[in-house]
Design an enzyme around this catalytic site. Structure first.
Site, PDB file in Angstrom:
ATOM      1  N   SER A 159       0.830  -1.201   0.000  1.00 22.65           N
ATOM      2  CA  SER A 159       0.000   0.000   0.000  1.00 22.65           C
ATOM      3  C   SER A 159       0.860   1.243   0.000  1.00 22.65           C
ATOM      4  O   SER A 159       2.052   1.186   0.305  1.00 22.65           O
ATOM      5  CB  SER A 159      -0.885   0.005   1.245  1.00 22.65           C
ATOM      6  OG  SER A 159      -2.038  -0.759   1.001  1.00 22.65           O
ATOM      7  N   GLU A 167      -8.079  -3.094  -6.997  1.00 25.19           N
ATOM      8  CA  GLU A 167      -8.752  -2.964  -5.698  1.00 25.19           C
ATOM      9  C   GLU A 167      -8.290  -1.740  -4.916  1.00 25.19           C
ATOM     10  O   GLU A 167      -7.710  -1.877  -3.831  1.00 25.19           O
ATOM     11  CB  GLU A 167      -8.453  -4.200  -4.846  1.00 25.19           C
ATOM     12  CG  GLU A 167      -8.898  -5.508  -5.421  1.00 25.19           C
ATOM     13  CD  GLU A 167      -8.284  -6.700  -4.693  1.00 25.19           C
ATOM     14  OE1 GLU A 167      -7.304  -6.537  -3.958  1.00 25.19           O
ATOM     15  OE2 GLU A 167      -8.796  -7.794  -4.892  1.00 25.19           O
ATOM     16  N   TYR A 223       2.668   3.133  11.787  1.00 28.03           N
ATOM     17  CA  TYR A 223       3.556   3.190  10.612  1.00 28.03           C
ATOM     18  C   TYR A 223       4.452   4.419  10.582  1.00 28.03           C
ATOM     19  O   TYR A 223       5.140   4.643   9.589  1.00 28.03           O
ATOM     20  CB  TYR A 223       2.744   3.289   9.311  1.00 28.03           C
ATOM     21  CG  TYR A 223       1.614   2.336   9.079  1.00 28.03           C
ATOM     22  CD1 TYR A 223       1.738   0.983   9.372  1.00 28.03           C
ATOM     23  CD2 TYR A 223       0.430   2.777   8.504  1.00 28.03           C
ATOM     24  CE1 TYR A 223       0.695   0.112   9.112  1.00 28.03           C
ATOM     25  CE2 TYR A 223      -0.608   1.910   8.229  1.00 28.03           C
ATOM     26  CZ  TYR A 223      -0.474   0.583   8.539  1.00 28.03           C
ATOM     27  OH  TYR A 223      -1.494  -0.285   8.271  1.00 28.03           O
ATOM     28  N   CYS A 260      -3.398   7.670  27.184  1.00 28.04           N
ATOM     29  CA  CYS A 260      -2.284   7.535  28.127  1.00 28.04           C
ATOM     30  C   CYS A 260      -1.155   6.753  27.475  1.00 28.04           C
ATOM     31  O   CYS A 260      -0.876   5.606  27.852  1.00 28.04           O
ATOM     32  CB  CYS A 260      -2.774   6.855  29.401  1.00 28.04           C
ATOM     33  SG  CYS A 260      -3.846   7.929  30.318  1.00 28.04           S
TER      34      CYS A 260
HETATM   35  C1  LIG Z   1      -5.835  -7.570  -0.949  1.00 26.12           C
HETATM   36  C2  LIG Z   1      -5.901  -6.105  -0.814  1.00 26.12           C
HETATM   37  N1  LIG Z   1      -6.500  -5.398  -1.784  1.00 26.12           N
HETATM   38  C3  LIG Z   1      -6.607  -4.048  -1.714  1.00 26.12           C
HETATM   39  C4  LIG Z   1      -6.080  -3.356  -0.641  1.00 26.12           C
HETATM   40  C5  LIG Z   1      -6.243  -1.859  -0.622  1.00 26.12           C
HETATM   41  O1  LIG Z   1      -5.045  -1.192  -0.604  1.00 26.12           O
HETATM   42  P1  LIG Z   1      -5.025   0.391  -0.683  1.00 26.12           P
HETATM   43  O2  LIG Z   1      -6.002   0.890   0.312  1.00 26.12           O
HETATM   44  O3  LIG Z   1      -3.635   0.758  -0.364  1.00 26.12           O
HETATM   45  O4  LIG Z   1      -5.420   0.756  -2.076  1.00 26.12           O
HETATM   46  C6  LIG Z   1      -5.431  -4.047   0.382  1.00 26.12           C
HETATM   47  C7  LIG Z   1      -4.853  -3.318   1.524  1.00 26.12           C
HETATM   48  O5  LIG Z   1      -4.261  -3.829   2.405  1.00 26.12           O
HETATM   49  C8  LIG Z   1      -5.342  -5.462   0.293  1.00 26.12           C
HETATM   50  O6  LIG Z   1      -4.751  -6.185   1.247  1.00 26.12           O
END
Ligand SMILES: Cc1ncc(COP(=O)(O)O)c(C=O)c1O
Length: 451
Positions: free
Chosen positions: A224, A304, A352, A379
């Site tokens: 990501s 995705e 992160y 806290c």
């Molecule tokens: C399998 C899969 N697809 C899509 C995403 C979405 O990633 P991003 O929000 O960075 O586009 C993730 C994020 O962890 C993921 O694990």
């Protein structure tokens, strides 16, 4: 028009498209609503979601994907970035599909009447109940992550008298240039089947043999917050080679390729995210070349994105509670500004080392900027919202800070640490606000107590 001329549009890479700062009063507005109006109605902390911005970003991905990969290409919005019944309804209406990775995310999608045949199910440890429900409602794909899972999906589908379409999650052995916790496709990770070790081929052979599975294709997600197309292109190369290998050795054509999400966004002025059209164009070129080279036909493509749709569409509004100056070892002073939320509504800085920017959102200030740290009310020393930022030196309790680009992995990773109530999500559009997730109440917390 007069309104326009008095307002500064904010950097559209970091802020929602409708976010403006009034030149005279300094007040932030989003979706045509002033921060003061939103706070009066909904309190702080609150996530403010620009509906038109969220939907425009989703449609940009949809249109760009169709442009480069054809009308049968699909965008599966990654629910994990942020999900709610309202956003699922928008996505359903706007022709964007959904990726879920737990029964909980699936439940939200189903509560929104999201068409199950546009849902894809992820996860490295799906339970029997989760798989059973996914098959029963008729999801488009289950993305299989282990041999145990292949057998599990096969036997559940058999028991239900169905055949389930699946993809194999592959790890193409790529170290995406991002934080270790969000890089997912190098070898030593919990996700997927490694191509290099032969695990992927074994999984393909296993899936082909299983009576109740239909192996349609492969999937990978290389990480990501990616700012560079090289990782995507290398992944495509390796996935296409794998598809060709399966065809050659087993005469099975895997016709679907999903290369995941990970498109990086800007959190501060220093971030320079990739232009989505440019990345998809380059990926398309790589795909065409690789398909030709390996003598396979072009697979159907899916992506995705999560962060790149939800992230910049949302802003967190916090109220400042205390301000204090701390003298550092070198004699310099840092101003600690404490807000009424923190790591329970945004864990990313602690998890992160993520960076954010901030804007004084309720008034104008001409005070000189001073080195500041924005911290939460938990806290924990690590409860930091912004580690280093220059903010006006006259910030006082009661002021409002707006933190942009908190839409992805903020509310969705929120916790009740210190028994803090999770903030609401308020969608704004054309001067109208509506609660899409309400603020938690103490009674919500106490409802779990059985002692
Ligand atoms: C399998 C899969 N697809 C899509 C995403 C979405 O990633 P991003 O929000 O960075 O586009 C993730 C994020 O962890 C993921 O694990």
């Amino acid at each position: 028009m007069a309104e326009e001329s008095r307002s500064n549009r904010l950097n559209g890479l970091i802020w929602p498209a409708t976010a403006k700062s009034d030149e005279e009063t300094g007040e932030l507005s989003i979706g045509g609503l002033k921060a003061s109006e939103l706070i009066k109605e909904y309190g702080t902390p609150a996530f403010i979601l620009d509906e038109s911005d969220f939907r425009a970003r989703a449609k940009t991905f949809r249109d760009a994907t169709h442009k480069f990969f054809g009308e049968d290409a699909e965008v599966y919005y990654a629910s994990k970035a942020f999900t709610s019944v309202a956003t699922c309804k928008w996505l359903a209406a706007d022709g964007v599909n959904l990726d879920v990775c737990t029964g909980g995310e699936l439940a939200v999608a189903l509560a929104a009447n999201f068409p199950p045949n546009r849902i894809e199910v992820h996860g490295n440890n799906k339970s029997v109940a989760e798989i059973e429900e996914a098959i029963q409602v008729g999801v488009r794909f289950i993305v299989a992550d282990s041999l145990i899972e292949l057998d599990r999906i096969n036997s559940i589908a058999g028991r239900l008298g169905k055949k389930q379409a699946i993809l194999l999650r592959l790890t193409p052995g790529i170290s995406a240039h991002t934080h270790e916790s969000i890089a997912t496709a190098h070898e030593d990770v919990k996700f997927g089947f490694s191509i290099a070790s032969g695990a992927a081929m074994l999984a393909a052979v296993t899936a082909i043999k299983r009576e109740h599975l239909i192996l349609e294709g492969v999937h990978c997600h290389i990480g990501s917050q990616i700012f560079d197309d090289a990782g995507f292109i290398l992944a495509i190369e390796r996935l296409i080679r794998f598809i060709a290998e399966v065809k050659k050795t087993h005469s099975v054509e895997l016709h679907h390729l999903d290369f995941g999400g990970g498109f990086g966004i800007a959190y501060t002025d220093l971030d320079d995210p990739m232009d989505i059209h440019l990345v998809l164009q380059k990926i398309h070129e790589a795909l065409v070349a690789q398909c030709e080279k390996n003598e396979i036909s072009m697979p159907t493509i899916a992506i995705e994105p999560g962060r790149a749709i939800a992230g910049p569409a949302m802003v967190t509004l916090y109220e400042v509670g205390t301000v204090k100056d701390v003298v550092l070892e070198d004699g310099k002073t840092r101003t600690y500004i404490s807000v009424d939320g923190g790591m329970s509504d945004n864990i990313r800085p602690s998890l992160y080392g993520a960076e954010y920017s901030a804007l004084l959102a309720n008034r104008i200030s001409t005070a000189p900027p001073t080195p500041s740290r924005v911290v939460g009310k938990h806290c924990e020393t690590g409860d930091i919202v912004i580690r280093d930022i220059a903010l006006p030196s006259d910030i006082v309790p009661g002021d409002v800070l707006a933190i942009p680009a908190t839409g992805a992995y903020g509310r969705s990773m929120a916790s009740n640490y210190n028994h803090i109530l999770r903030p609401p999500v308020i969608a704004v559009s054309d001067g109208v606000a509506k609660t899409i997730i309400r603020r938690e109440k103490i009674s919500d917390l106490l409802a779990l107590e059985e002692g």
